[in-house]
Design a protein around this motif. Sequence first.
Motif, short mmCIF file in Angstrom:
data_model
loop_
_atom_site.label_atom_id
_atom_site.label_comp_id
_atom_site.label_asym_id
_atom_site.label_seq_id
_atom_site.Cartn_x
_atom_site.Cartn_y
_atom_site.Cartn_z
N MET A 67 6.71 0.67 3.31
CA MET A 67 5.91 1.45 4.26
C MET A 67 4.62 1.97 3.63
SD MET A 67 7.72 1.02 6.91
CE MET A 67 7.22 2.13 8.21
N GLU A 68 4.72 2.53 2.41
CA GLU A 68 3.54 2.96 1.67
C GLU A 68 3.84 2.96 0.18
OE1 GLU A 68 3.86 5.13 4.61
OE2 GLU A 68 5.82 5.77 3.92
N PHE A 69 2.97 2.33 -0.58
CA PHE A 69 3.12 2.25 -2.03
C PHE A 69 1.76 1.94 -2.63
CE2 PHE A 69 4.04 -1.76 -0.05
CZ PHE A 69 3.49 -2.74 -0.84
N VAL A 70 1.67 1.91 -3.95
CA VAL A 70 0.39 1.77 -4.63
C VAL A 70 0.33 0.44 -5.37
CG1 VAL A 70 -1.15 2.74 -6.38
CG2 VAL A 70 0.12 4.25 -4.87
N VAL A 71 -0.80 -0.23 -5.27
CA VAL A 71 -1.08 -1.43 -6.07
C VAL A 71 -2.41 -1.23 -6.78
CG1 VAL A 71 0.20 -2.96 -4.52
CG2 VAL A 71 -2.24 -2.61 -4.15
N LYS A 72 -2.64 -2.04 -7.78
CA LYS A 72 -3.89 -2.02 -8.50
C LYS A 72 -4.76 -3.15 -7.96
CE LYS A 72 -4.86 0.27 -12.15
NZ LYS A 72 -5.21 1.69 -12.13
N LYS A 73 -5.93 -2.80 -7.43
CA LYS A 73 -6.82 -3.80 -6.84
C LYS A 73 -8.22 -3.59 -7.38
CE LYS A 73 -7.97 -5.97 -2.43
NZ LYS A 73 -7.75 -5.95 -0.96
N ASN A 74 -8.75 -4.63 -8.04
CA ASN A 74 -10.08 -4.57 -8.66
C ASN A 74 -10.19 -3.39 -9.63
OD1 ASN A 74 -10.93 -6.80 -7.10
ND2 ASN A 74 -11.47 -5.44 -5.38
N GLY A 75 -9.09 -3.17 -10.35
CA GLY A 75 -9.07 -2.10 -11.35
C GLY A 75 -8.89 -0.71 -10.80
N LYS A 76 -8.66 -0.57 -9.49
CA LYS A 76 -8.51 0.74 -8.88
C LYS A 76 -7.17 0.85 -8.16
CE LYS A 76 -13.47 1.53 -8.12
NZ LYS A 76 -14.53 1.84 -7.12
N ASP A 77 -6.62 2.07 -8.13
CA ASP A 77 -5.39 2.32 -7.38
C ASP A 77 -5.67 2.21 -5.90
OD1 ASP A 77 -4.35 2.84 -9.85
OD2 ASP A 77 -4.36 5.03 -9.62
N LYS A 78 -4.79 1.56 -5.17
CA LYS A 78 -4.98 1.43 -3.73
C LYS A 78 -3.63 1.63 -3.04
CE LYS A 78 -6.78 -1.73 -0.19
NZ LYS A 78 -7.75 -0.76 0.35
N ILE A 79 -3.60 2.53 -2.07
CA ILE A 79 -2.37 2.77 -1.31
C ILE A 79 -2.31 1.75 -0.18
CG2 ILE A 79 -1.08 4.42 0.09
CD1 ILE A 79 -2.50 6.65 -1.42
N VAL A 80 -1.21 1.01 -0.14
CA VAL A 80 -1.03 -0.05 0.85
C VAL A 80 0.34 0.12 1.50
CG1 VAL A 80 -2.54 -1.67 -0.38
CG2 VAL A 80 -0.09 -1.64 -0.88
N GLY A 81 0.64 -0.77 2.45
CA GLY A 81 1.94 -0.76 3.10
C GLY A 81 1.82 -0.80 4.61
N GLY A 209 25.55 8.19 -4.75
CA GLY A 209 24.90 7.45 -3.69
C GLY A 209 23.70 8.21 -3.17
N ILE A 210 22.73 7.48 -2.61
CA ILE A 210 21.59 8.12 -1.96
C ILE A 210 21.39 7.48 -0.59
CG2 ILE A 210 20.42 8.79 -4.08
CD1 ILE A 210 18.64 6.39 -3.83
N MET A 211 21.02 8.28 0.38
CA MET A 211 20.80 7.75 1.72
C MET A 211 19.33 7.45 1.90
SD MET A 211 21.69 9.27 5.50
CE MET A 211 23.43 8.87 5.46
N LEU A 212 19.07 6.20 2.36
CA LEU A 212 17.70 5.74 2.61
C LEU A 212 17.65 4.95 3.90
CD1 LEU A 212 16.74 4.31 -0.93
CD2 LEU A 212 15.92 6.45 0.07
N ASP A 213 16.45 4.80 4.44
CA ASP A 213 16.26 3.85 5.52
C ASP A 213 16.57 2.45 4.98
OD1 ASP A 213 14.30 1.81 6.94
OD2 ASP A 213 14.56 3.48 8.32
N SER A 214 17.18 1.63 5.81
CA SER A 214 17.64 0.31 5.36
C SER A 214 16.49 -0.55 4.84
CB SER A 214 18.35 -0.41 6.51
OG SER A 214 17.48 -0.56 7.63
N LEU A 215 15.33 -0.43 5.43
CA LEU A 215 14.18 -1.23 5.00
C LEU A 215 13.77 -0.88 3.57
CD1 LEU A 215 12.20 -3.37 6.12
CD2 LEU A 215 10.66 -1.48 6.68
N ILE A 216 13.75 0.41 3.27
CA ILE A 216 13.36 0.85 1.93
C ILE A 216 14.45 0.50 0.93
CG2 ILE A 216 13.09 2.95 0.53
CD1 ILE A 216 11.56 2.42 4.00
N ALA A 217 15.71 0.65 1.34
CA ALA A 217 16.82 0.31 0.47
C ALA A 217 16.79 -1.18 0.09
CB ALA A 217 18.14 0.65 1.14
N LYS A 218 16.43 -2.03 1.06
CA LYS A 218 16.34 -3.47 0.80
C LYS A 218 15.29 -3.76 -0.27
CE LYS A 218 17.73 -5.10 5.39
NZ LYS A 218 17.26 -5.72 6.67
#
Length: 502
Positions: A67-81, A209-218
């Motif tokens: 849903m939301e996470f960070v990647v490195k793009k062109n040397g800069k942090d970018k929030i994507v998802g 155990g931890i409870m998460l949304d199934s999509l994030i758990a996957k």
Amino acid sequence: MIMKKVWKSVLMLIATLTLSFPSVMPTVQAATDDSNATSSSASSNKLAEIKAQGKLVVGTSADYPPMEFVVKKNGKDKIVGADIMVAKKIADDLGVKLVVKDMSFDSLLVALETGKVDMVLAGMNASPERKKSVDFSHTYYHGGNVFLINKSDAKKIKSGKDLAHAKIGAQTGSLQYQMVKKNMKQATMKPLDNINNLVLALKTHKTQGIMLDSLIAKAFVANDSDLKMVKDIDMPDNKSVGVAVAMPKNNPDLVAAVNQTVDEINAKDLMNKEYLPAAGKQMEKVNVKKTMWDYKSFFLKGVGYTLVIAATSVFFGFILGILLSLMRLSKVKVLHAIAVVYIEFIRGTPLMVQIMFIYFGIGSLISSLPAMLAGIIAISLNSGAYVAEIMRSGIQSIHYGQTEAARSLGMSQKMTFQYVVLPQAIKNIWPALGNEFITLVKDSSLVSTIGVAELMYQTQLVQSTTYKGVAPLAVTMCIYFVLTFTLSKILSYYEGKMSHHG
């Protein structure tokens, strides 16, 4: 006596501090004017305000792939998802620029209510409890909840019933936290505000155990062979209430505009056909097996921010500490009382609370107050209270006979304080000041809660990117040790120089 003369120097010091903020003061004034306009328009038309500013500020917690996470793009942090793609479409439909602010999940609604963000997209479920304080759009994603467990426990944990008396983790303020609290009364709750820390607690067997949304758990299971999902959680209200966009209360025009975009997303099934698959591809790009060295740019950026925060806070904290110590030593009762109240109040409240109050509380009046500036202000104010007590003890440690001797030699009260009392006081308290400065470097990590990209914040980004919990923390511990050890040696060197000259 001496103090009355010294106050002239103090006034000069205050004037110097004021002049050192020439670029900030106009900004604050302008921000105050903007905030007044904001408060008057918020209840009438938030949508018009967003369009007038030409930008949509969205709050999120970028530790929730896909849903939301960070990647490195062109040397800069970018929030994507997927959520960020939804936010981008909303911004495009409104004809404005998208600005994303990252902070801890349990701070998002506070940020929304205090005007730090215009809306929240963070995999947030539109629960009845949240609807009491904010408005939600139509839902654009429905998922179920599962338990994430260690694969080594798979034989003994096959359903939620097997965790009835276990230690269960859930994200602070999340729907999953409420579900576990409501339905598993015999279980021990272990809430944390960060998904990566929850997974780390699970893998180190702090929880079963931890409870998460199934999509994030996957997403976590796909990238960590030691984890497993348990889908049978045995709860009557497991059906997701749906993820939606959170917005400030009483803004029907904004809700209607966002709903128009969300309805289009649902009609075209963009979440399943475009957004989630695209987020999955971005995850695949960053989840290649890499060492911590490959993420050195994250850590270096964090070190840079940490040093800036620490150095600035040390400077202003030291000046404030001198001012407060003189006020506390003053015979003017009002000044003495103000200093005592300030010092005791600051020392009696947690720095974390002070940071959040400055950013969300004062920041609600000054809407343009940046997170980094709020963090520096909070840490400086906190450090000043401790430095004040250290300085006071140093000044009081100098025997009054030395003051009398200096005065008998014809030195003025100001010169006596400047050349006799203060140098000896600093020499006596140098080790204590050194400890305060080292502590301040480490305390700078607390500003990560409001989204400042210092070292701890960057560590959490590496955790999100690599799905590794311990390795990034180990690197960060070593970096903090190098920073504090180097500072300690520098302080020891100057302590030796002062002892030699003494």
